[in-house]
Design an enzyme around this catalytic site. Structure first.
Site, short mmCIF file in Angstrom:
data_model
loop_
_atom_site.label_atom_id
_atom_site.label_comp_id
_atom_site.label_asym_id
_atom_site.label_seq_id
_atom_site.Cartn_x
_atom_site.Cartn_y
_atom_site.Cartn_z
CE1 TYR A 265 -5.93 5.67 -1.39
CE2 TYR A 265 -7.70 7.45 -1.88
CZ TYR A 265 -7.00 6.63 -0.85
OH TYR A 265 -7.46 6.66 0.26
CE1 TYR B 241 -4.51 0.97 0.55
CE2 TYR B 241 -3.33 2.89 1.31
CZ TYR B 241 -4.32 2.53 0.94
OH TYR B 241 -5.53 3.41 0.86
#
Lengths: 391, 318
Positions: free
Chosen positions: A344, A294
């Protein structure tokens, strides 16, 4: 190997295009992603009997089920804590499938995060109530610390101080992400790699974070279909077995502001996730062939490498500088371009890339990938997955 | 205002041009050394011709002179008289009342041009005569819509001779926003969400006390606070007052996004108090590039608005 390991698999993935202005409702994006994932799995909407999403998602499962003709649902669940939920949705689905509670569970996340409510602008003047979650921001917002970039910057500065890391060490994460995105037609930054000099020349956002340390903001949706391993073997794509799935909330956990622990240079909740992933799967760091880490902000990729055992404390900067995150390196990372490069989508697009790596269909496919580790949001209670090839 | 009413208002304003603003009025005191001394000290003006007779004579003057910039000061009536109201039957008083009728209730001085005819010496007694020169049409300004009022002030000595002429301009304006209470709204810092578990801390802050929650069973300090002790499970607590000394544990220099209550770049720091707990705060009195981890800091209080008081820290020597 735990009771969960290898029992369920991701059989379908589907996404919308990734953009800055979808021009469509968040529900429409969710429906498109869900239907694409169901089709990818070779199933029909009516086969779906379970759904999982983020508490942060604006489109409840009932709206998607009704819109796409799923009919009845017998399992639905939501996972909290922003991007930390991503792999947790798959854990929920895998547990439901492994226990027979449901047979076909769709995990999804869809939003107009760029054209609608932008997380990057922060929650300075967000309406606040008397609940504990809102009250927690009382310790930071009045002092002007109200955006995710600022919250991460506090950890990053201390990490630099303790381990002599530099802005360039963070920048190398952005460079490798953008290198991978440059060859991924689905990525927003397709065809647009950056250099370390570009990173160093980008403007300050919240020192020590520069613009190119911060992931983009995106509109889009991503969905995943989870079924039992047995059923997955009968479906069109090679199964991406869920070898392990874990969640983690650390000691003295806060939302993005766990500043009060004895040390703030690590991510203990990610260490907790990692121990579960290795424990459930019976694998170790040396068995991991690729990872999707991430990357909402570059500085927190470094302690992830450390917490997950790919290198020692404070050694991530050398691990990265040695090229190990590249395709052909020891641990190819974010081969889709990550959230800095592709989009994103709160970590869900990273899980889809994990599936492609297992299938052997990443646009930046490293040779002989058998095990892929995927992580969810950092700074928050988080989650992770170990995906693997079938046998 | 209706158009005919508007035209009538313009005409009434226009009638003030050429009128005497106030009857000629001598200043309260003659030119004197004590007032000169106060002025040059406040202004940091070290020119010796204002206080040193010898030095003044060496420049060809007969003796010490008053700074030219004091011209207007010799005619000022003092704070009490100046704030007692302008409704004194003078032309300016009437004009101010008419401006208020048009909503132009706020004022700011914008220009002052002086022509000096001679220097003032101790013993001169200056008076002023003020003529209203013009009232402009309404202008849009950053402060609000307003009118520039220009007057000509002639400063006269005790013999009726002109010593200086001043063109004086003020903007009378309608405040752009007039909130209840008449206070100009500043951009507020984000409001803390105050609830039953954290209100004590913000209430203490209003009294400029930095407190740390303390378990009344095991004595453990905790911040941020909570309803229950994670160490021993007690719901009972009181507070300890922090010494206000600590060190910078980490910090952020924020540039974007812009929030109107904060002027970038600004420093948000994580300070570790000598009692052992940490808190997020701001640093003051230090440039962002000079902040360092482990820098010793001491508590100060910031009251950004009437409802909010926050502890901030300033670097100190160890």
């Amino acid at each position: 190997m735990s009771g969960l390991s290898g029992r369920a698999a991701i059989a379908g993935i589907g996404a919308t295009e990734f953009s800055k202005d979808s021009g469509r409702s968040e529900l429409r994006l969710a429906c498109e992603a869900v239907l694409a994932a169901v089709a990818d799995a070779g199933l029909r909407p009516s086969d779906v009997d379970g759904m999982v999403t983020f508490t942060a998602d604006s489109s409840s499962e009932i709206h998607i089920a009704r819109s796409t003709g799923m009919g009845e649902l017998r399992f639905f669940s939501r996972v909290p804590h922003g991007g930390g939920a991503a792999c947790g949705t798959v854990q929920q689905a895998a547990m439901a499938v492994a226990t027979g509670v449901a047979e076909v569970v769709v995990c999804y996340r869809a939003f107009n995060e760029r054209s609608g409510q932008r997380f990057g602008l922060g929650r300075a003047d967000a309406p606040s109530g008397a609940g504990a979650d809102d009250a927690a921001f009382a310790w930071v917002s009045p002092f002007g610390l109200f955006t995710p970039a600022q919250w991460v910057a506090m950890f990053a500065r201390r990490y630099m101080h303790e381990y002599k890391a530099t802005g360039e060490d963070f920048g190398r994460v952005a460079v490798v992400d953008r290198k991978h995105a440059a060859t991924n037609p689905a990525a927003w930054f397709y065809g647009r790699p950056i250099t370390l000099a570009d990173h160093q020349a980008s403007r300050w956002i919240a020192e020590p974070l520069r613009l190119l340390d911060c992931c983009q903001e995106s509109d889009g949706g991503q969905a995943l279909v989870v079924v039992s391993a047995e059923r997955a073997r009968d479906l069109p794509h090679p199964p991406a077995l869920i070898l392990a799935a874990g969640q983690g909330s650390g000691d003295d956990q806060h939302m993005m502001t766990s500043y009060y622990r004895p040390e703030i240079t690590g991510i203990p909740e990610m260490g907790l996730v990692g121990r579960q992933l290795y424990g459930q799967s019976g694998l170790g760091p040396a068995d991991v062939d690729a990872a999707v880490l991430y990357d909402h902000f570059t500085p927190l990729v470094l302690p992830q490498l450390e917490e997950l055992g790919f290198c020692g404390r404070g050694e991530a900067r050398d691990f990265i500088a040695d090229g190990h995150l590249e395709v052909g390196g020891r641990l190819p990372v974010n081969t889709h371009g990550g959230q800095l490069g592709e989009a994103y989508i709160h970590g869900m697009n990273g899980i889809a890339e994990g599936v492609r790596l297992v299938r052997g269909t990443s646009v930046n496919q490293p040779p002989s990938v058998r095990h892929v580790l995927v992580t969810a949001g950092t700074g928050v209670p988080t989650s992770g997955l170990m995906l693997g090839t079938d046998r | 205002m209706a158009q005919t009413e508007q035209d009538g208002y313009e005409k009434r304003l226009g009638e003030f041009a050429g009128r005497e603003a106030a009857p000629p009025r001598p200043g309260p005191d003659p030119v004197n050394v004590p007032m000169i001394r106060h002025w040059v000290e406040a202004m940091g003006d070290r020119n010796p011709v204002y206080l040193d007779e010898e030095a003044a004579r060496r420049t060809g003057r007969a003796g010490i002179v008053a700074p030219a910039s004091m011209m207007q000061a010799w005619t000022m009536r003092g704070y009490a008289a100046a704030t007692a109201g302008q409704d004194d039957g003078s032309g300016l008083g009437e004009l101010i009342a008419l401006l208020a009728e048009g909503g132009y209730t706020s004022v700011v001085a914008t220009d002052s041009e002086f022509a000096f005819h001679r220097e003032l010496t101790v013993g001169d007694h200056v008076g002023v005569r003020e003529i209203i020169e013009s009232i402009s049409p309404e202008k849009k300004t950053a402060l609000g819509a307003g009118r520039f009022v220009t007057t000509e002030r002639t400063y006269l000595d005790q013999h009726g001779e002109t010593v200086a002429v001043q063109r004086w301009r003020m903007l009378w304006f309608r405040p752009a926003r007039t909130p209840p209470g008449g206070r100009e709204p500043a951009a507020l810092r984000p409001r803390p969400a105050v609830n039953r578990d954290n209100a004590f801390w913000f209430e203490a802050a209003r009294e400029h006390r930095l407190v740390i929650q303390r378990c009344d069973a095991c004595g453990a300090l905790r911040h941020p606070p909570g309803p229950c002790c994670p160490r021993c499970g007690s719901y009972g607590w009181d507070t300890a007052e922090a010494s206000g000394r600590g060190r910078v544990y980490s910090y952020v220099v924020s540039h974007h996004p812009r929030h109107p209550a904060f002027e970038p770049p600004y420093v948000v720091a994580l300070v570790e108090l000598e009692e052992g707990t940490r808190l997020v705060t701001n640093l003051v009195g230090v440039a962002p590039e000079e902040v360092e981890i482990d820098m010793p800091v001491a508590l100060e209080w910031l009251d950004p608005d009437p409802e909010l008081s926050l502890p901030v820290f300033r670097p100190v020597t160890a």
